[in-house]
Structure formats: C-alpha cells, structure tokens
Design an enzyme around this catalytic site. Structure first.
Site, PDB file in Angstrom:
ATOM      1  N   GLU A   1     -13.511  37.924 -21.422  1.00 19.78           N
ATOM      2  CA  GLU A   1     -14.681  38.658 -21.871  1.00 19.78           C
ATOM      3  C   GLU A   1     -14.450  39.155 -23.289  1.00 19.78           C
ATOM      4  O   GLU A   1     -13.324  39.072 -23.818  1.00 19.78           O
ATOM      5  CB  GLU A   1     -14.953  39.860 -20.956  1.00 19.78           C
ATOM      6  CG  GLU A   1     -13.835  40.889 -20.943  1.00 19.78           C
ATOM      7  CD  GLU A   1     -14.073  42.005 -19.945  1.00 19.78           C
ATOM      8  OE1 GLU A   1     -14.877  41.810 -19.016  1.00 19.78           O
ATOM      9  OE2 GLU A   1     -13.464  43.076 -20.107  1.00 19.78           O
TER      10      GLU A   1
ATOM     11  N   GLU B   1     -15.137  34.711 -10.211  1.00 18.73           N
ATOM     12  CA  GLU B   1     -14.172  34.091 -11.103  1.00 18.73           C
ATOM     13  C   GLU B   1     -12.884  33.822 -10.342  1.00 18.73           C
ATOM     14  O   GLU B   1     -12.372  34.708  -9.640  1.00 18.73           O
ATOM     15  CB  GLU B   1     -13.897  35.042 -12.270  1.00 18.73           C
ATOM     16  CG  GLU B   1     -13.174  34.451 -13.435  1.00 18.73           C
ATOM     17  CD  GLU B   1     -13.158  35.438 -14.596  1.00 18.73           C
ATOM     18  OE1 GLU B   1     -14.013  35.303 -15.491  1.00 18.73           O
ATOM     19  OE2 GLU B   1     -12.313  36.355 -14.589  1.00 18.73           O
TER      20      GLU B   1
ATOM     21  N   GLU C   1     -10.718  39.032 -24.902  1.00 17.67           N
ATOM     22  CA  GLU C   1      -9.705  39.145 -23.858  1.00 17.67           C
ATOM     23  C   GLU C   1      -9.478  37.793 -23.197  1.00 17.67           C
ATOM     24  O   GLU C   1     -10.431  37.102 -22.823  1.00 17.67           O
ATOM     25  CB  GLU C   1     -10.115  40.192 -22.829  1.00 17.67           C
ATOM     26  CG  GLU C   1     -10.356  41.565 -23.451  1.00 17.67           C
ATOM     27  CD  GLU C   1     -10.214  42.696 -22.455  1.00 17.67           C
ATOM     28  OE1 GLU C   1      -9.899  42.419 -21.281  1.00 17.67           O
ATOM     29  OE2 GLU C   1     -10.409  43.845 -22.863  1.00 17.67           O
TER      30      GLU C   1
ATOM     31  N   LYS D   1     -21.496  39.417 -19.095  1.00 12.75           N
ATOM     32  CA  LYS D   1     -20.236  38.685 -18.978  1.00 12.75           C
ATOM     33  C   LYS D   1     -20.452  37.240 -18.525  1.00 12.75           C
ATOM     34  O   LYS D   1     -19.730  36.330 -18.965  1.00 12.75           O
ATOM     35  CB  LYS D   1     -19.289  39.398 -18.005  1.00 12.75           C
ATOM     36  CG  LYS D   1     -19.069  40.882 -18.302  1.00 12.75           C
ATOM     37  CD  LYS D   1     -18.508  41.124 -19.683  1.00 12.75           C
ATOM     38  CE  LYS D   1     -18.262  42.609 -19.928  1.00 12.75           C
ATOM     39  NZ  LYS D   1     -17.815  42.905 -21.289  1.00 12.75           N
TER      40      LYS D   1
ATOM     41  N   ASN E   1     -14.935  42.643 -25.550  1.00 17.72           N
ATOM     42  CA  ASN E   1     -15.288  44.056 -25.627  1.00 17.72           C
ATOM     43  C   ASN E   1     -15.876  44.309 -27.007  1.00 17.72           C
ATOM     44  O   ASN E   1     -15.176  44.194 -28.018  1.00 17.72           O
ATOM     45  CB  ASN E   1     -14.056  44.940 -25.397  1.00 17.72           C
ATOM     46  CG  ASN E   1     -13.589  44.857 -23.965  1.00 17.72           C
ATOM     47  OD1 ASN E   1     -14.336  45.166 -23.039  1.00 17.72           O
ATOM     48  ND2 ASN E   1     -12.362  44.413 -23.768  1.00 17.72           N
TER      49      ASN E   1
ATOM     50  N   ARG F   1     -16.512  46.656 -29.001  1.00 21.31           N
ATOM     51  CA  ARG F   1     -16.234  48.032 -29.412  1.00 21.31           C
ATOM     52  C   ARG F   1     -14.774  48.138 -29.805  1.00 21.31           C
ATOM     53  O   ARG F   1     -14.012  47.182 -29.694  1.00 21.31           O
ATOM     54  CB  ARG F   1     -16.512  48.989 -28.250  1.00 21.31           C
ATOM     55  CG  ARG F   1     -15.750  48.586 -26.976  1.00 21.31           C
ATOM     56  CD  ARG F   1     -15.870  49.596 -25.881  1.00 21.31           C
ATOM     57  NE  ARG F   1     -15.410  49.103 -24.605  1.00 21.31           N
ATOM     58  CZ  ARG F   1     -14.139  49.050 -24.214  1.00 21.31           C
ATOM     59  NH1 ARG F   1     -13.187  49.438 -25.049  1.00 21.31           N
ATOM     60  NH2 ARG F   1     -13.802  48.614 -23.023  1.00 21.31           N
TER      61      ARG F   1
END
Length: 657
Positions: A289, A201, A276, A117, A291, A293
C-alpha cells in the site's frame, strides 16, 4: 501558494514535531484539541489553540467542519494533517482547498487513488509494480468474499480497503476462520475509518515489511530517500523501525527504490509518501500500500540523511521544487527507532491508561539519540486515542552502535505510573533473532503464542526487593524503636515477601530467608537514588503514589506496596465478575442473562485506543446479570457481566482481538 500560519489538525507527538520545524522556519502555529487534551503539550507548544469538541475522535479530531472552523477563527492559511485521523482523507484535503487553505500533503485525487487500497493494487499492476495476489473487487458480499478466498488461497488477510496502521486487518488461516475474520475486520474498519469495505490478500509467510520514503513536487520531480525496515511488529503494528534494512542487497534496494518512485508518479503524487512492500524469504518484493502522509517512523530517515522531512513538506506545499535530486541524496550510518506504547506486553499487549508519574527524557541522553513525545510528567493517558507515548530514535556509525545507544536511552529515561513496553523493547533489541536480522512480521506474535521468554513478565531481583523494603520502611523515627528490628511485608507482581529490617547507623540491614544485605541509600533531587551494597554503588529511579513505590532500573520497572492485612471486599479477583481491563467503549455484549458460558468464552468486547479487546469468562457458569450496554462508556475495572460460577478457576481475562 504562500502561507504564514499553519493549523496542525492532529495531536500528541506528531503535532509537537511539526510545530518544531514550523517555528524554526518562522511560521506561526495553531493547535486544535479535544476536551481530553486541553492541557496537552501540543496545545502549550502552539502559538494559538482552538477547542474542537469532546474526547471522542469522531466529535473532534475527525470532525472536518470543526477543524475548518478552527482555521477560520484563528486565521490559519494552511493545514498540516500529521498522521492518523484525517491525514489520508481525500474529502478533508478537498475541503481545505475549497476553504482557501493550503493542504500540506498530496492532492486529494492522489489520496483517493492510493487510499482505496484495492484500487491502488490495480493501479500498481498497471504501472508494472509487483503486487501480492488477492481479491480487490467491489462486490463485498460474504458469499463473494468466501468464493474469492478459495482462489486467493489460505492463509490470507482480510484488510480494510480504507485502512492503514494495521487497523481493520484480520488473519484467516482456513475457511473456518474466514467469517469471523471478515466480521471483525469490518467492525474495526468502520470504527477507525468509517468505511467497512474489505479486500483479501494472500499471506506472505515469513515476510519482512520494508517501506520506501518518497517525495514528489509539483514540477514533475520525484525521489526516494531509502528504505525503512519495519518488520518488528505485534498484531501488524510496528514496534521497531530501522534503516538500512539488515537484509537488503544493493540490487534489491535499487529495484525497490525505482518501483517506489514509479508508484508515486503513477498517481501524480506530491509531498511526502511511503510505499510499503512485503519481501518474502526469497527476497521477492510486492507492493502492499501507499501511505499518503508522513510516517511515525520518519525520524530514522532524517537521522541517516541529515534532512528535515517536515521542512521538505512545507517547501513543496509552498510550490518549491525538491531540494535535492536522487544522485545528491547521501546516507550515513544506521538509525533505529523504538515506539514506547502504553501497553502491557505480558498480557497480550493490552492498552493501558492512567497518569504519568515520572518521565524526564531530556535529562540524560546518549549522543545521537532523539526522543519525540507528546506526553509529559503529570499528563494523563486516556482511552480515546492511540497508545503511542514516545519515539526513541538513535543514530550510530553502524547497526550495533545504534542499537547500543537506543537501549541506553530506554534505560536512562523510564516512564513510570503506567504499564508500558519499555522493558520489552530492551529485550527485543537483545533478542538473538533481532540481532541476526532473522525476524519476520509474525515473529513477535509467534513468541506471544509460544510463550517465548521475551513475553514472560520479569520479576524483581533480590536487590530490588531489598531496595524497595529499605525505601518503604522509612526512617527509624517512624518505625518501632527499642527492638533489634522489625518485619515488613511487600507485594510486587503477585508475589509477596516478608523481609527483616534493622538499622546500623545510617545503614539499613535487610534479611530475606538466608540472604542478608546492608544498604546505604542516597537520594537526589530528580527522582533518582543511589545505594551501596557490598561496596558497589547502584542507581535507580523511583517515585511514589500513595502507598505504592515505583522502581525502575536498567529497563525494568516494578511496583511495590505493603499489602493490607485486612481482606478487601469487592476485590477484582472474583471470577464471578468480568470487568473491563481499561476504560473504553463497550463495542458488544455477546451473552444474555441465563446463558450458559464456558471458560474462555467471549462475554463482551471493549474498544479502547483503536483496539478491540475481548473480555472472557474465567470459568464455566451462567450469566446472572449484565451491568453494561453496548455503546456505553466504561471506566477501567467497571463490572460488565456477573456470572454464577460452577467451579472456582482463574480470573476473568481481557485480551486483544
């Protein structure tokens, strides 16, 4: 890259979901299962099934060698990873390719690039995609993280570098909270991903979580399939997802779509992925980030586009080009998904285990509703895996239409036997802030902390008490005869009531205090009953287990029983005994024999269903004995710590950390 037999390296509803499309396209399927899942629906749905180990995920669903061996033994020539477990593990993708298997997902290098990430943030900055300010460096010492936190600014999030799904994420509102946040995030990251690295973050207060579905093929083509608004979350885990977002402008939607496609192209992506973003109060968007998948919430995109995203995955994995270009993709109506979890929303969303006594979602569904599930009536929910039970998805011509259909589906398909969030979901759909699109990612957590009525446990109505009494009273032949009536004592949710029962022909008369009613009850063969009161017919769903009556109506579920008149020895309400609320693994024991403890102090931490839950002292006292060791498996209700109590306060509690 042709293949004919697909091994699904996952379990539950996503394994069942992948199999449906695979079978429709003519592929054979292979399920893998742990001992805990030997009789699970995904095992029965597959053409073949292979045992891969004992219940702990590390010894089964996360065991790369066992899964590759299952593929070899079954003759599978492709692997679909689903979501969770190994789905974003670059080593697994490489191992599949090395073994001659088609990995139905992105290239291992793309997984590695976006799975880190912190590294992904740096790549996005280079690609011109806006990111949230933070620290993404390699130095993981506490001293460096503490120094960097001052530059990032509080409040901030400590997040697992290898994380996802809200795992390994902790909030620190100031420097005093930072060390505990770092330690807790590291522990959970190690447990969930085998990687304890963290990044920092800045917290975007009042932000909305909006993600963009992307697809790319091996021929240089990439598209997005619109957004999904995933703002309704508890503890940074999604509860409700919908598309389109109620707050995006057409300009912002286009901008986020372009940035999402740019993000995918920047890492040579292939297959299904999700970018995202967090969107702040001023409608600025920042990359969070990727994903790498398929997402849990992919059905809402399928509903509005009319596309099968698993079919797209299979076709791209077989070397085909994207079925559509960006200008050919159409969006119709509104879709919304609610996640049914085995958790108690009224005790901090603590996960629950047990047997499903009643769940028949296919019997009556509104038009435009789909339910994806990996659990069936009679199935066991164990502490080993995620508490997700089912996904209720509704499509309508607009948002109000979709919400109405979703709420009706939740009411018509109750799950009984295990405490779950079904009623909470209905209340959330009705909440004024949700209806107005005024929520942010912390709304539900604030409601929990502030005791908003939505997180207060609802109690049964007068009619529920009357109906339960009528059902538990039984037929006249089994109750006292020769008298005008008799009393029955019922308990539900900590409340105890005495009701007066009588019979007039086939009707039952009931009285509680000054309230009286006459009921006629009619059963059917599907666990549903109808009863007439004051000329109005009502419907409910019931089931029994031993002396307990489970009753559900209009998104509400209650458990009634006749309490024993004899006090029960060894009851779990003794404040001297701190017990595990659910079955799981003892992550830590935080006290020693002889320690003085204060009310609310953490005594032990239980890990279950990918969550850490703190067991706290109910009173001031002294640790008399320890009844469990760190690393041991414990059953629900197991005694962990015994105290000598100075006072006599409320019960020991277990709450998510």
């Amino acid at each position: 890259m042709s293949f004919s037999k697909i091994l699904i390296a996952n379990r539950g509803e996503i394994a069942c979901r992948v199999m449906r499309t695979a079978h429709a396209l003519g592929y054979r399927t292979v399920a893998v299962y742990s001992d805990a899942d030997a009789d699970a629906p995904h095992v029965k749905a597959a053409n073949e099934a292979v045992r891969i180990g004992p219940p702990p995920a590390a010894e089964s669903y996360l065991n790369i060698d066992a899964i590759l061996d299952a593929a070899r033994r079954s003759g599978a020539d492709a692997v679909h990873p689903g979501y969770g477990f190994l789905s974003e593990n670059a080593d697994f993708a490489r191992a599949c390719t090395k073994a001659g298997l088609v990995f139905i997902g992105p290239p291992a290098d793309a997984i590695a690039a976006m799975g880190d990430k912190a590294g992904a943030k740096q790549r996005m900055q280079a690609a011109g995609v806006p990111v949230v300010p933070g620290y993404f460096g390699a130095d993981q010492s506490d001293a460096t993280l503490a120094a960097q936190a001052q530059g990032v600014g509080f409040p901030l999030l400590a997040k697992a570098v290898a994380g996802g799904g809200g795992r390994g994420m902790r909030l620190a509102r100031d420097a005093d909270e930072l060390q505990e946040a770092l330690a807790s995030a590291r522990r959970e990251a190690h447990s969930a991903f085998g990687d304890g690295r963290l990044m920092l973050e800045r917290l975007i207060d009042g932000g909305r979580h909006i993600e963009i579905q992307v697809f790319a093929d091996a021929h240089g083509n990439a598209v997005h399939l619109g957004e999904r608004d995933c703002t309704a979350q508890r503890r940074r885990q999604k509860v409700i997802e919908e598309t389109p977002s109620p707050i995006l402008t057409s300009e912002l939607r286009s901008s986020m779509g372009r940035d999402a496609v740019a993000a995918a192209l920047a890492v040579g992506y292939r297959g299904a992925g999700t970018i995202e973003f967090i969107v702040d109060a001023d409608l600025n968007h920042y990359f969070l980030e990727m994903n790498t998948r398929l997402q849990v919430e992919h059905p809402v995109t399928e509903m509005v586009t009319g596309l099968d995203l698993v079919e797209w995955q299979l076709r791209i994995a077989a070397g085909e080009s994207l079925p559509l270009r960006q200008g050919d993709i159409r969006f119709e109506g509104h879709a919304i998904e609610a996640r049914l979890y085995a958790e108690d929303p009224y005790t901090g969303f603590a996960p629950q285990t047990g047997r499903v006594l009643h769940f028949r979602p296919g019997e009556s569904l509104p038009a435009g509703v789909r339910i994806d599930t990996g659990i069936v009536e009679g199935g066991e929910v164990t502490p080993w895996y995620d508490p997700l039970l089912a996904k209720f998805v509704a499509h309508g011509r607009d948002r109000d239409d979709a919400i109405r259909r979703l709420r009706a589906a939740l009411a018509d398909a109750p799950l009984l036997g295990i405490a779950n969030n079904g009623g909470f979901l209905c209340d959330l759909l009705d909440h004024a802030d949700f209806r107005a699109g005024h929520m942010d990612v912390a709304s539900i957590d604030r409601w929990s902390a502030g005791r908003d009525p939505i997180v207060e446990r609802p109690g049964p109505t007068e009619g529920d008490w009357f109906l339960a009494a009528a059902l538990l009273a039984g037929k006249p032949a089994f109750r006292p005869t020769g008298i005008a009536g008799f009393d029955i004592t019922l308990a539900c949710g900590g409340e105890v009531r005495q009701l007066r029962i009588g019979y007039v022909g086939h009707a039952i008369t009931l009285a509680s205090g000054t309230t009286q009613a006459m009921l006629q009850v009619r059963h059917d063969a599907h666990g549903r009953i109808c009863w007439d009161r004051d000329g109005v017919s009502h419907e409910a769903v019931i089931c029994r287990q031993g002396d307990r009556l489970y009753l559900a109506r209009d998104c509400r579920a209650f458990v009634f029983h006749e309490p024993s008149p004899v006090p029960q020895a060894g009851g779990r309400s003794d404040p001297r005994h701190a017990r595990a609320a659910v079955a799981g693994t003892v992550a830590r024991i935080e006290v020693s024999v002889g320690d003085g403890v204060r009310r609310g102090q953490t005594l032990a931490v239980i890990e279950a269903m990918k969550m850490e839950m703190r067991v706290t002292a109910a009173a001031d006292g002294t640790v008399a004995s320890l009844r469990a060791l760190a690393g041991s498996q414990v059953a629900a209700g197991a005694l962990l710590v015994e105290l000598e109590i100075e006072d006599t306060p409320c019960l020991p509690t277990t709450r998510p950390s």
